[in-house]
Design a protein around this motif. Sequence first.
Motif, PDB file in Angstrom:
ATOM      1  N   PHE A   1       9.472  75.171  81.390  1.00 31.26           N
ATOM      2  CA  PHE A   1      10.174  76.396  81.027  1.00 31.26           C
ATOM      3  C   PHE A   1      11.538  76.428  81.708  1.00 31.26           C
ATOM      4  CE2 PHE A   1      11.473  80.654  82.332  1.00 31.26           C
ATOM      5  CZ  PHE A   1      11.544  81.295  81.099  1.00 31.26           C
TER       6      PHE A   1
ATOM      7  N   LYS B   1      15.376  78.903  81.630  1.00 30.37           N
ATOM      8  CA  LYS B   1      15.947  80.171  81.196  1.00 30.37           C
ATOM      9  C   LYS B   1      16.665  80.021  79.854  1.00 30.37           C
ATOM     10  CE  LYS B   1      16.902  81.498  86.000  1.00 30.37           C
ATOM     11  NZ  LYS B   1      17.962  81.834  86.978  1.00 30.37           N
ATOM     12  N   ASP B   2      16.743  81.120  79.120  1.00 32.06           N
ATOM     13  CA  ASP B   2      17.460  81.088  77.846  1.00 32.06           C
ATOM     14  C   ASP B   2      18.928  80.724  78.040  1.00 32.06           C
ATOM     15  OD1 ASP B   2      15.187  81.725  76.473  1.00 32.06           O
ATOM     16  OD2 ASP B   2      15.733  83.810  76.079  1.00 32.06           O
ATOM     17  N   SER B   3      19.519  81.155  79.151  1.00 28.30           N
ATOM     18  CA  SER B   3      20.925  80.830  79.395  1.00 28.30           C
ATOM     19  C   SER B   3      21.105  79.325  79.588  1.00 28.30           C
ATOM     20  CB  SER B   3      21.449  81.586  80.612  1.00 28.30           C
ATOM     21  OG  SER B   3      20.683  81.287  81.773  1.00 28.30           O
TER      22      SER B   3
ATOM     23  N   LYS C   1      19.066  77.026  78.271  1.00 29.76           N
ATOM     24  CA  LYS C   1      18.876  76.460  76.935  1.00 29.76           C
ATOM     25  C   LYS C   1      20.166  76.548  76.127  1.00 29.76           C
ATOM     26  CE  LYS C   1      13.960  77.645  76.448  1.00 29.76           C
ATOM     27  NZ  LYS C   1      12.985  78.438  75.657  1.00 29.76           N
ATOM     28  N   ALA C   2      20.821  77.703  76.194  1.00 30.46           N
ATOM     29  CA  ALA C   2      22.058  77.889  75.445  1.00 30.46           C
ATOM     30  C   ALA C   2      23.128  76.900  75.898  1.00 30.46           C
ATOM     31  CB  ALA C   2      22.551  79.326  75.596  1.00 30.46           C
TER      32      ALA C   2
ATOM     33  N   GLU D   1      22.299  73.477  74.482  1.00 28.00           N
ATOM     34  CA  GLU D   1      22.512  73.403  73.041  1.00 28.00           C
ATOM     35  C   GLU D   1      23.992  73.387  72.685  1.00 28.00           C
ATOM     36  OE1 GLU D   1      20.256  76.269  70.858  1.00 28.00           O
ATOM     37  OE2 GLU D   1      18.339  75.654  71.744  1.00 28.00           O
TER      38      GLU D   1
ATOM     39  N   TYR E   1      25.082  83.880  72.125  1.00 31.27           N
ATOM     40  CA  TYR E   1      24.671  82.641  71.458  1.00 31.27           C
ATOM     41  C   TYR E   1      23.231  82.775  70.954  1.00 31.27           C
ATOM     42  CZ  TYR E   1      23.417  77.752  70.735  1.00 31.27           C
ATOM     43  OH  TYR E   1      22.978  76.571  70.191  1.00 31.27           O
ATOM     44  N   GLN E   2      22.986  82.348  69.713  1.00 32.27           N
ATOM     45  CA  GLN E   2      21.659  82.390  69.118  1.00 32.27           C
ATOM     46  C   GLN E   2      20.975  81.040  69.314  1.00 32.27           C
ATOM     47  OE1 GLN E   2      20.248  85.196  67.677  1.00 32.27           O
ATOM     48  NE2 GLN E   2      22.093  86.185  68.494  1.00 32.27           N
ATOM     49  N   LEU E   3      19.887  81.031  70.068  1.00 30.66           N
ATOM     50  CA  LEU E   3      19.193  79.785  70.364  1.00 30.66           C
ATOM     51  C   LEU E   3      18.630  79.135  69.098  1.00 30.66           C
ATOM     52  CD1 LEU E   3      17.201  80.734  73.599  1.00 30.66           C
ATOM     53  CD2 LEU E   3      19.212  79.254  73.436  1.00 30.66           C
TER      54      LEU E   3
ATOM     55  N   ASN F   1      16.621  76.265  69.625  1.00 32.49           N
ATOM     56  CA  ASN F   1      15.465  75.506  70.138  1.00 32.49           C
ATOM     57  C   ASN F   1      15.559  74.031  69.748  1.00 32.49           C
ATOM     58  OD1 ASN F   1      14.173  77.758  71.394  1.00 32.49           O
ATOM     59  ND2 ASN F   1      13.557  78.455  69.358  1.00 32.49           N
TER      60      ASN F   1
ATOM     61  N   TYR G   1      12.393  70.329  77.345  1.00 34.26           N
ATOM     62  CA  TYR G   1      12.987  70.105  78.658  1.00 34.26           C
ATOM     63  C   TYR G   1      11.998  69.406  79.589  1.00 34.26           C
ATOM     64  CZ  TYR G   1      16.497  73.145  76.751  1.00 34.26           C
ATOM     65  OH  TYR G   1      17.474  73.665  75.939  1.00 34.26           O
TER      66      TYR G   1
END
Length: 245
Positions: A104, A106-108, A110-111, A114, A178-180, A182, A186
């Motif tokens: 796992f 964080k979304d930040s 991941k962004a 990407e 920003y729209q992830l 996926n 990771y």
Amino acid sequence: MNITLQNALKSSAFAIAIAFSGASYAAPAPVVTYNQNPVEGGMVFDADAKFFKEPAAGDFHAQGVALYQMTSNDSYAQQFYAYCFAPTVDTLTNAIYTATFNVFVKDSVKALFEMAYANTISSVGSGDNINAQIAFQLALWELQDGNSDLFSGDQYYTRGNDANVEAAQLLIDNIQGYQLKNMYSYTSFTGFEGTEQSQTMLGVSSVSAVPEVQTWAMMGLGLTLVGVMGRRRRKDDDLGDEKFS
């Protein structure tokens, strides 16, 4: 006919669900170890930076940044490009790493991956993307620490001092909204040299669009329904031919 159709649909969904559930109980993979090797990198110099690891020439402080290649000891074909995920821990040259897949983040984070990761590894070895790698690494550290400002967070660089720091802050700023997609899974790499822990690394793998079990079940139901209705239509056509012949 209705009972037969319902039974066919139920059997199709059940068979597909069983096939997928069986795959999920596969035996765990054996532990694979990795070696790390820095392949490219650079330095950020800032006399007033709050966070730094290495003393540099004169009165300046410096932060070393490197892109690492994690190579499996079982197969040279199994390799990752990885970035440091623990800036306060030194990288130990002879550390042996183990991988934890599908971790796992964080979304930040991941962004950030990407938006910018692919560009940092597009021409590894040519030296063309070292600045992009430095900016990416600084942004990754800041986001992982839960901050969003390189000039007031844990690293605290001097504004206007280094173009790569400014580029890193721009990456952080662009994450907003920003729209992830996926795009990646990771993998974290934890290493030890004896009992001393080395720097944690983070790598990614591209994710293929794999339908979920429910999607496969619905597809199976649809195909079964199409087949049954096709047989009914052919039968009705045959009866019609006999009636009017």
